[in-house]
Design a protein around this motif. Structure first.
Motif, PDB file in Angstrom:
ATOM      1  N   ILE A  83       0.669  -1.231  -0.012  1.00  0.00           N
ATOM      2  CA  ILE A  83       0.125  -0.123   0.158  1.00  0.00           C
ATOM      3  C   ILE A  83       0.797   1.293   0.006  1.00  0.00           C
ATOM      4  CG2 ILE A  83      -2.083  -1.149   1.091  1.00  0.00           C
ATOM      5  CD1 ILE A  83      -1.135  -0.074   4.082  1.00  0.00           C
ATOM      6  N   ASP A  84       0.259   2.251  -0.043  1.00  0.00           N
ATOM      7  CA  ASP A  84       0.899   3.608  -0.313  1.00  0.00           C
ATOM      8  C   ASP A  84       1.577   3.905   0.967  1.00  0.00           C
ATOM      9  OD1 ASP A  84      -0.132   5.091  -2.889  1.00  0.00           O
ATOM     10  OD2 ASP A  84      -1.846   4.059  -1.922  1.00  0.00           O
ATOM     11  N   GLY A  85       3.002   4.202   1.047  1.00  0.00           N
ATOM     12  CA  GLY A  85       3.461   4.610   2.448  1.00  0.00           C
ATOM     13  C   GLY A  85       4.193   3.341   2.918  1.00  0.00           C
ATOM     14  N   ALA A  86       4.308   2.102   2.442  1.00  0.00           N
ATOM     15  CA  ALA A  86       4.553   0.811   2.983  1.00  0.00           C
ATOM     16  C   ALA A  86       6.013   0.933   3.154  1.00  0.00           C
ATOM     17  CB  ALA A  86       4.129  -0.288   2.208  1.00  0.00           C
ATOM     18  N   GLY A  87       6.919   1.622   2.376  1.00  0.00           N
ATOM     19  CA  GLY A  87       8.439   1.739   2.335  1.00  0.00           C
ATOM     20  C   GLY A  87       8.844   1.098   1.161  1.00  0.00           C
ATOM     21  N   LYS A  88       8.143   1.315  -0.013  1.00  0.00           N
ATOM     22  CA  LYS A  88       8.705   0.357  -1.170  1.00  0.00           C
ATOM     23  C   LYS A  88       9.688   1.174  -1.767  1.00  0.00           C
ATOM     24  CE  LYS A  88       4.754   0.881  -3.225  1.00  0.00           C
ATOM     25  NZ  LYS A  88       3.794   1.434  -2.157  1.00  0.00           N
ATOM     26  N   SER A  89       9.731   2.403  -2.101  1.00  0.00           N
ATOM     27  CA  SER A  89      10.656   3.148  -2.730  1.00  0.00           C
ATOM     28  C   SER A  89      11.989   3.287  -1.766  1.00  0.00           C
ATOM     29  CB  SER A  89      10.210   4.609  -2.843  1.00  0.00           C
ATOM     30  OG  SER A  89      10.163   5.632  -1.962  1.00  0.00           O
ATOM     31  N   THR A  90      11.914   3.491  -0.445  1.00  0.00           N
ATOM     32  CA  THR A  90      13.125   3.349   0.486  1.00  0.00           C
ATOM     33  C   THR A  90      13.522   2.051   0.266  1.00  0.00           C
ATOM     34  OG1 THR A  90      12.006   4.472   1.986  1.00  0.00           O
ATOM     35  CG2 THR A  90      13.678   3.481   2.757  1.00  0.00           C
TER      36      THR A  90
ATOM     37  N   ASP B  35       9.279  -0.511  -8.641  1.00  0.00           N
ATOM     38  CA  ASP B  35       8.494  -0.166  -7.434  1.00  0.00           C
ATOM     39  C   ASP B  35       7.137   0.002  -7.873  1.00  0.00           C
ATOM     40  OD1 ASP B  35       7.127   1.410  -5.774  1.00  0.00           O
ATOM     41  OD2 ASP B  35       8.679   2.902  -5.425  1.00  0.00           O
TER      42      ASP B  35
ATOM     43  N   ARG C 245       3.097   7.309   8.206  1.00  0.00           N
ATOM     44  CA  ARG C 245       4.380   7.583   7.565  1.00  0.00           C
ATOM     45  C   ARG C 245       4.194   8.667   6.439  1.00  0.00           C
ATOM     46  NH1 ARG C 245       7.062   1.569   6.537  1.00  0.00           N
ATOM     47  NH2 ARG C 245       7.084   1.059   8.793  1.00  0.00           N
ATOM     48  N   ILE C 246       2.931   8.566   5.572  1.00  0.00           N
ATOM     49  CA  ILE C 246       2.688   9.509   4.534  1.00  0.00           C
ATOM     50  C   ILE C 246       2.132  10.753   4.839  1.00  0.00           C
ATOM     51  CG2 ILE C 246       2.797   7.627   2.902  1.00  0.00           C
ATOM     52  CD1 ILE C 246       0.018   7.596   2.525  1.00  0.00           C
TER      53      ILE C 246
ATOM     54  N   ARG D  30       3.766  13.963   3.694  1.00  0.00           N
ATOM     55  CA  ARG D  30       4.064  14.240   2.146  1.00  0.00           C
ATOM     56  C   ARG D  30       3.083  15.474   2.019  1.00  0.00           C
ATOM     57  NH1 ARG D  30       3.885   8.347  -0.875  1.00  0.00           N
ATOM     58  NH2 ARG D  30       5.695   7.815   0.282  1.00  0.00           N
TER      59      ARG D  30
ATOM     60  N   ALA E 264       6.573  -5.167   7.324  1.00  0.00           N
ATOM     61  CA  ALA E 264       7.120  -3.782   6.943  1.00  0.00           C
ATOM     62  C   ALA E 264       6.928  -2.627   8.367  1.00  0.00           C
ATOM     63  CB  ALA E 264       6.394  -3.208   5.711  1.00  0.00           C
TER      64      ALA E 264
ATOM     65  N   ALA F 156       8.759  -3.247  10.739  1.00  0.00           N
ATOM     66  CA  ALA F 156       9.870  -3.134  11.435  1.00  0.00           C
ATOM     67  C   ALA F 156      10.932  -1.911  10.926  1.00  0.00           C
ATOM     68  CB  ALA F 156      10.755  -4.326  10.979  1.00  0.00           C
ATOM     69  N   PRO F 157      12.036  -1.631  11.769  1.00  0.00           N
ATOM     70  CA  PRO F 157      12.889  -0.460  11.221  1.00  0.00           C
ATOM     71  C   PRO F 157      13.559  -0.955  10.070  1.00  0.00           C
ATOM     72  CG  PRO F 157      13.385  -1.323  13.552  1.00  0.00           C
ATOM     73  CD  PRO F 157      12.553  -2.205  12.842  1.00  0.00           C
ATOM     74  N   VAL F 158      13.695   0.125   9.135  1.00  0.00           N
ATOM     75  CA  VAL F 158      14.305   0.275   7.745  1.00  0.00           C
ATOM     76  C   VAL F 158      15.292  -0.924   7.626  1.00  0.00           C
ATOM     77  CG1 VAL F 158      15.386   1.581   5.948  1.00  0.00           C
ATOM     78  CG2 VAL F 158      13.718   2.501   7.298  1.00  0.00           C
TER      79      VAL F 158
END
Ligand SMILES: Nc1ncnc2c1ncn2[C@@H]1O[C@H](COP(=O)(O)OP(=O)(O)O)[C@@H](O)[C@H]1O
Ligand SMILES: Cc1cn([C@H]2C[C@H](O)[C@@H](COP(=O)(O)OP(=O)(O)O)O2)c(=O)[nH]c1=O
Length: 209
Positions: free
Chosen positions: A10-17, A100, A146-147, A150, A185, A187-189
């Motif tokens: 979903i949006d803000g899950a951390g995909k791009s990171t 992504d 998280r988002i 933005r 997702a 957990a820490p990065v």
């Protein structure tokens, strides 16, 4: 042939990171990497951002959003260009392609918007399946947190109910497509990165040796 890895969620899950971190990891190992995303940055992706994602005037015909069918077709058209011009040539050249989002996003989102899943699967049948799909799973509440920071968020992304449905859809898709692996997702990065690397080593690299 190269390796095709997709990040979904979903949006803000951390995909791009995580996509960026995974790309660096492969590069450090000496692989040639193509880091990409959908919607793309081509004219097709721009059209989608204008007609679908902004909720702007142009996306509105007769006072409503463009039809969900037209939406699905626009995402598919963008994807066809993506596959033919970038993904397939890169894989043929032996590169690691990290995307992504990919057609799994259409299945999860456009299904949540009310389209038939089998219709969506058929529409996207031209797109080769990925070798590994990393599904970053987390509760919608967390992703919203998280988002929130933005600046430009469209109406589309704000609808919490839709996001909840999308999350459920992804989990159902993971039962249907064996290449989809679920990662927690929350957990820490760094921890998530390590989980992804372990998955990649086990599922892709060891099987090639
Ligand atoms: N594991 C994590 N824990 C907390 N915050 C995160 C984590 N991963 C990413 N973020 C932050 O959450 C936001 C959304 O991450 P992003 O990678 O852009 O998600 P996506 O591409 O899935 O929309 C960014 O501000 C990012 O820094
Ligand atoms: C690729 C794709 C994306 N989408 C949606 C998911 C996102 O809400 C949006 C992509 O917008 P974008 O801002 O690029 O993604 P993100 O919010 O993850 O950073 O488009 C679909 O509905 N269908 C699709 O096939």
């Amino acid at each position: 042939m190269g390796m095709f890895i997709v990040l979904e969620g979903i949006d803000g899950a951390g995909k791009s990171t995580q996509a960026k971190m995974l790309a660096k990891w492969f590069e450090n190992k000496g692989y040639e990497v193509v880091l990409t995303k959908e919607p793309t940055d081509t004219a097709f992706g721009k059209l989608i951002r204008r007609l679908v994602l902004t909720g702007g005037k142009e996306g509105i015909i007769d006072g409503a959003r463009i039809s969900k069918e037209a939406e699905a077709l626009l995402f598919a058209a963008d994807r066809a260009e993506h596959v033919k011009k970038l993904i397939e040539p890169s894989l043929k050249a032996g590169k690691v392609v990290i995307s992504d989002r990919y057609f799994y996003s259409s299945l999860a989102y456009q299904w949540a918007r009310g389209l038939d899943l089998e219709w969506l699967i058929n529409l996207n049948a031209f797109a080769p399946r990925a070798d590994l799909v990393i599904l970053l799973d987390l509760p919608v509440k967390e992703s919203i947190k998280r988002i929130n920071g933005r600046s430009i968020r469209s109406e589309f992304d704000k609808i919490v109910e839709l996001q909840k449905k999308v999350r459920e859809n992804y989990l159902k898709l993971a039962e249907k497509f064996e290449e989809i692996r679920i990662i927690n997702a929350l957990a820490p990065v760094e921890d998530i990165h390590n989980d992804i690397v372990a998955l990649v080593e086990h599922e892709l690299l060891e099987k090639r040796e």
